[in-house]
Scaffold this motif. Structure first.
Motif, PDB file in Angstrom:
ATOM      1  N   ASN A 293      56.274  41.586  19.085  1.00  0.00           N
ATOM      2  CA  ASN A 293      56.557  41.090  20.441  1.00  0.00           C
ATOM      3  C   ASN A 293      57.823  41.784  20.945  1.00  0.00           C
ATOM      4  O   ASN A 293      58.942  41.449  20.552  1.00  0.00           O
ATOM      5  CB  ASN A 293      56.740  39.568  20.422  1.00  0.00           C
ATOM      6  CG  ASN A 293      56.909  38.997  21.830  1.00  0.00           C
ATOM      7  OD1 ASN A 293      57.138  39.727  22.797  1.00  0.00           O
ATOM      8  ND2 ASN A 293      56.790  37.685  21.949  1.00  0.00           N
ATOM      9  N   ALA A 294      57.641  42.781  21.827  1.00  0.00           N
ATOM     10  CA  ALA A 294      58.761  43.582  22.311  1.00  0.00           C
ATOM     11  C   ALA A 294      59.705  42.796  23.209  1.00  0.00           C
ATOM     12  O   ALA A 294      60.790  43.283  23.534  1.00  0.00           O
ATOM     13  CB  ALA A 294      58.233  44.802  23.063  1.00  0.00           C
ATOM     14  N   ALA A 295      59.328  41.593  23.600  1.00  0.00           N
ATOM     15  CA  ALA A 295      60.163  40.767  24.482  1.00  0.00           C
ATOM     16  C   ALA A 295      60.983  39.765  23.684  1.00  0.00           C
ATOM     17  O   ALA A 295      61.305  38.683  24.167  1.00  0.00           O
ATOM     18  CB  ALA A 295      59.297  40.051  25.517  1.00  0.00           C
ATOM     19  N   THR A 296      61.331  40.097  22.427  1.00  0.00           N
ATOM     20  CA  THR A 296      62.107  39.174  21.581  1.00  0.00           C
ATOM     21  C   THR A 296      63.313  39.890  20.976  1.00  0.00           C
ATOM     22  O   THR A 296      63.679  39.646  19.832  1.00  0.00           O
ATOM     23  CB  THR A 296      61.236  38.567  20.471  1.00  0.00           C
ATOM     24  OG1 THR A 296      60.706  39.630  19.642  1.00  0.00           O
ATOM     25  CG2 THR A 296      60.098  37.747  21.037  1.00  0.00           C
ATOM     26  N   ARG A 297      63.946  40.798  21.727  1.00  0.00           N
ATOM     27  CA  ARG A 297      65.117  41.532  21.227  1.00  0.00           C
ATOM     28  C   ARG A 297      66.309  40.591  21.053  1.00  0.00           C
ATOM     29  O   ARG A 297      66.473  39.629  21.820  1.00  0.00           O
ATOM     30  CB  ARG A 297      65.476  42.670  22.182  1.00  0.00           C
ATOM     31  CG  ARG A 297      66.707  43.460  21.748  1.00  0.00           C
ATOM     32  CD  ARG A 297      66.999  44.629  22.674  1.00  0.00           C
ATOM     33  NE  ARG A 297      66.056  45.723  22.509  1.00  0.00           N
ATOM     34  CZ  ARG A 297      66.140  46.639  21.572  1.00  0.00           C
ATOM     35  NH1 ARG A 297      67.127  46.588  20.682  1.00  0.00           N
ATOM     36  NH2 ARG A 297      65.242  47.614  21.505  1.00  0.00           N
ATOM     37  N   ALA A 298      67.128  40.858  20.043  1.00  0.00           N
ATOM     38  CA  ALA A 298      68.406  40.163  19.857  1.00  0.00           C
ATOM     39  C   ALA A 298      69.503  41.224  19.813  1.00  0.00           C
ATOM     40  O   ALA A 298      69.405  42.198  19.060  1.00  0.00           O
ATOM     41  CB  ALA A 298      68.402  39.341  18.571  1.00  0.00           C
ATOM     42  N   THR A 299      70.549  41.053  20.640  1.00  0.00           N
ATOM     43  CA  THR A 299      71.632  42.030  20.754  1.00  0.00           C
ATOM     44  C   THR A 299      72.965  41.310  20.608  1.00  0.00           C
ATOM     45  O   THR A 299      73.190  40.286  21.265  1.00  0.00           O
ATOM     46  CB  THR A 299      71.566  42.743  22.118  1.00  0.00           C
ATOM     47  OG1 THR A 299      70.304  43.413  22.249  1.00  0.00           O
ATOM     48  CG2 THR A 299      72.684  43.769  22.245  1.00  0.00           C
ATOM     49  N   SER A 300      73.845  41.829  19.757  1.00  0.00           N
ATOM     50  CA  SER A 300      75.142  41.191  19.530  1.00  0.00           C
ATOM     51  C   SER A 300      76.268  41.991  20.170  1.00  0.00           C
ATOM     52  O   SER A 300      76.186  43.224  20.304  1.00  0.00           O
ATOM     53  CB  SER A 300      75.403  41.040  18.034  1.00  0.00           C
ATOM     54  OG  SER A 300      74.580  40.042  17.482  1.00  0.00           O
ATOM     55  N   TYR A 301      77.330  41.256  20.547  1.00  0.00           N
ATOM     56  CA  TYR A 301      78.512  41.860  21.156  1.00  0.00           C
ATOM     57  C   TYR A 301      79.747  41.412  20.377  1.00  0.00           C
ATOM     58  O   TYR A 301      79.838  40.253  19.928  1.00  0.00           O
ATOM     59  CB  TYR A 301      78.641  41.436  22.617  1.00  0.00           C
ATOM     60  CG  TYR A 301      77.510  41.932  23.499  1.00  0.00           C
ATOM     61  CD1 TYR A 301      76.331  41.212  23.631  1.00  0.00           C
ATOM     62  CD2 TYR A 301      77.605  43.144  24.174  1.00  0.00           C
ATOM     63  CE1 TYR A 301      75.283  41.675  24.426  1.00  0.00           C
ATOM     64  CE2 TYR A 301      76.570  43.613  24.977  1.00  0.00           C
ATOM     65  CZ  TYR A 301      75.418  42.884  25.098  1.00  0.00           C
ATOM     66  OH  TYR A 301      74.386  43.340  25.872  1.00  0.00           O
ATOM     67  N   LEU A 302      80.712  42.316  20.227  1.00  0.00           N
ATOM     68  CA  LEU A 302      81.971  42.037  19.538  1.00  0.00           C
ATOM     69  C   LEU A 302      83.114  42.573  20.399  1.00  0.00           C
ATOM     70  O   LEU A 302      83.011  43.668  20.961  1.00  0.00           O
ATOM     71  CB  LEU A 302      82.020  42.748  18.180  1.00  0.00           C
ATOM     72  CG  LEU A 302      80.908  42.438  17.165  1.00  0.00           C
ATOM     73  CD1 LEU A 302      80.932  43.481  16.060  1.00  0.00           C
ATOM     74  CD2 LEU A 302      81.108  41.058  16.585  1.00  0.00           C
TER      75      LEU A 302
END
Length: 420
Positions: A293-302
């Motif tokens: 499912n390409a609509a389930t990305r998780a992206t983190s920021y620091l």
């Protein structure tokens, strides 16, 4: 593997197996349960089985491995699905249990094997932190699951009480002005090295069979004390090897290092696009949190704050390090971003900062469980620095956040400063 997510699919010819309480986090109807069957050969007269050990080649680590149950042996890998063919358990208790499992060969004792014949195991997940491991169809024979039996012969046997040699740990104890890559090895084939770490000058406890397993070089970016020991298949522990590392300010005309903790960090999840996760104790990076499912990305920021430099000083290098809890074979790219985001309000839908620049400033490769670091470029001055960790693969990465209760597990930005 019998997969509740695909309940009519037969996966007996797959080159890997999976054990997970929830393949899709938050959905209890997506369990994955693998089964293994071995044939114990006939024993000679007077022989008996005194011990057994199940070992797997782990490709996606877990902090809490599955329980091991005995089952009926009449199932067929060519026809079993989640809906049909799963065998009933034998007995009322698990015969073994994997704990924390790093990438590599991991083993644990199993009880109750007393005679020749077929033996079947169910690996039942205790946690949603999924485990992936090589199957018997894997093209590398040494990666396939193994059941190792200790057989007592008809005569008198002498148990193995000889400890393996103490592991070598390099570099040696000393004072260094830059981060060190610490490697470990042992002369006894098959021995497993486990280690403990103390912050600063704190001496940690001696390693036990439950301590983290050494699988890749350990990045030491600040002063630490490391203890390492080797364990053989019989459970004998070697002598302890201790190393004391001091990462200190260089003399005038050299360099000094500053280790920074983040002032903010957060995961933006496309799967839960209105959820704020700034107070979570862990962060996630994944191209597809739900595989397929390409609509389930998780992206983190620091975000870090680089302190003011003294007159004549300049930044010569920087290294971003994370405490990985769920490993990946392909870590994320690192991009610089605007610094004005807020971890307390950011969601997938709102508040994600724009990238700065047209190219990534770093990239993680394969990341085993433990402390992993990689260089980042373009940091030249004091002030706020913000990074986006952007997944390049569907093999998700989980790592400790700044809210983690263990201070040494939090993300770190190590800056090398050239002194005048």
């Amino acid at each position: 593997t019998a997969s509740q997510s695909t309940p009519t699919t037969t996966a007996g010819s797959a080159v890997s197996l999976k054990s997970d309480a929830q393949v899709t986090d938050g959905n209890a109807a997506t369990r994955a349960t693998p089964y293994l069957r071995f044939t114990v050969p006939a024993l000679a007269a007077g022989e008996s089985i005194s011990a057994a050990n199940l070992s797997l080649q782990v490709t996606n680590a877990t902090t809490n491995g599955p329980a091991i149950w005995r089952t009926a042996t009449t199932w067929t890998e060519g026809t079993m699905t989640w809906n049909t063919g799963q065998p009933a358990r034998s007995g009322t208790a698990a015969v073994g249990n994997f704990g924390s499992m790093a990438v590599g060969r991991v083993s644990t004792p199993v009880s109750g094997i007393t005679a020749a014949g077929a033996v079947s195991f169910q690996l039942y997940a205790d946690a949603i932190d999924g485990l992936d491991f090589a199957s018997r169809e894997n093209t590398t024979a040494g990666n396939r699951p193994q059941l190792n039996l200790t057989i007592r012969t008809g005569g008198t046997t002498t148990p193995d009480t000889t400890a393996p040699p103490a592991p070598t740990v390099n570099p040696a104890t000393g004072t260094y002005t830059t981060a060190q890559s610490v490697t470990m090895a042992d002369a006894e084939a098959g021995a497993v090295i486990r280690y403990t770490v103390g912050t600063g000058t704190t001496v940690p406890a001696d390693p036990t069979a439950a301590s983290p397993q050494y699988t890749a070089a350990v990045n030491v970016g600040s002063s630490q004390v490391i203890k390492a020991a080797a364990f053989d298949a019989a459970g004998n522990r070697s002598a302890i090897t201790q190393r004391n590392y001091t990462i200190s300010t260089a003399p005038t005309g050299g360099t000094r290092t500053v280790v920074l903790n983040p002032v903010a960090d957060v995961t933006a999840s496309q799967l839960t696009p209105t959820t704020v996760a700034g107070s979570a104790a862990s962060l996630k990076v994944d191209q597809e949190a739900t595989d397929g499912n390409a609509a389930t990305r998780a992206t983190s920021y620091l975000r870090f704050t680089v302190p003011a430099l003294a007159a004549g000083e300049s930044i010569s290098a920087a290294n971003l390090s994370l405490q990985v809890t769920n490993a990946t074979t392909n870590g994320p790219a690192i991009w610089r971003t605007a610094t004005t985001w807020n971890e307390a309000t950011m969601t997938w839908n709102t508040g994600q900062p724009a990238r700065s620049g047209t190219a990534a400033v770093g990239n993680f490769g394969a990341m085993a469980a433990g402390r992993i670091g990689t260089p980042v470029s373009g940091i030249t001055a004091a002030g706020d620095v913000s990074f986006q960790l952007y997944a390049e693969a569907i093999d998700g990465l989980d790592f400790a956040s700044r809210e983690n209760t263990t201070a040494t597990n939090r993300p770190q930005l190590t800056v090398t400063i050239r002194t005048p």
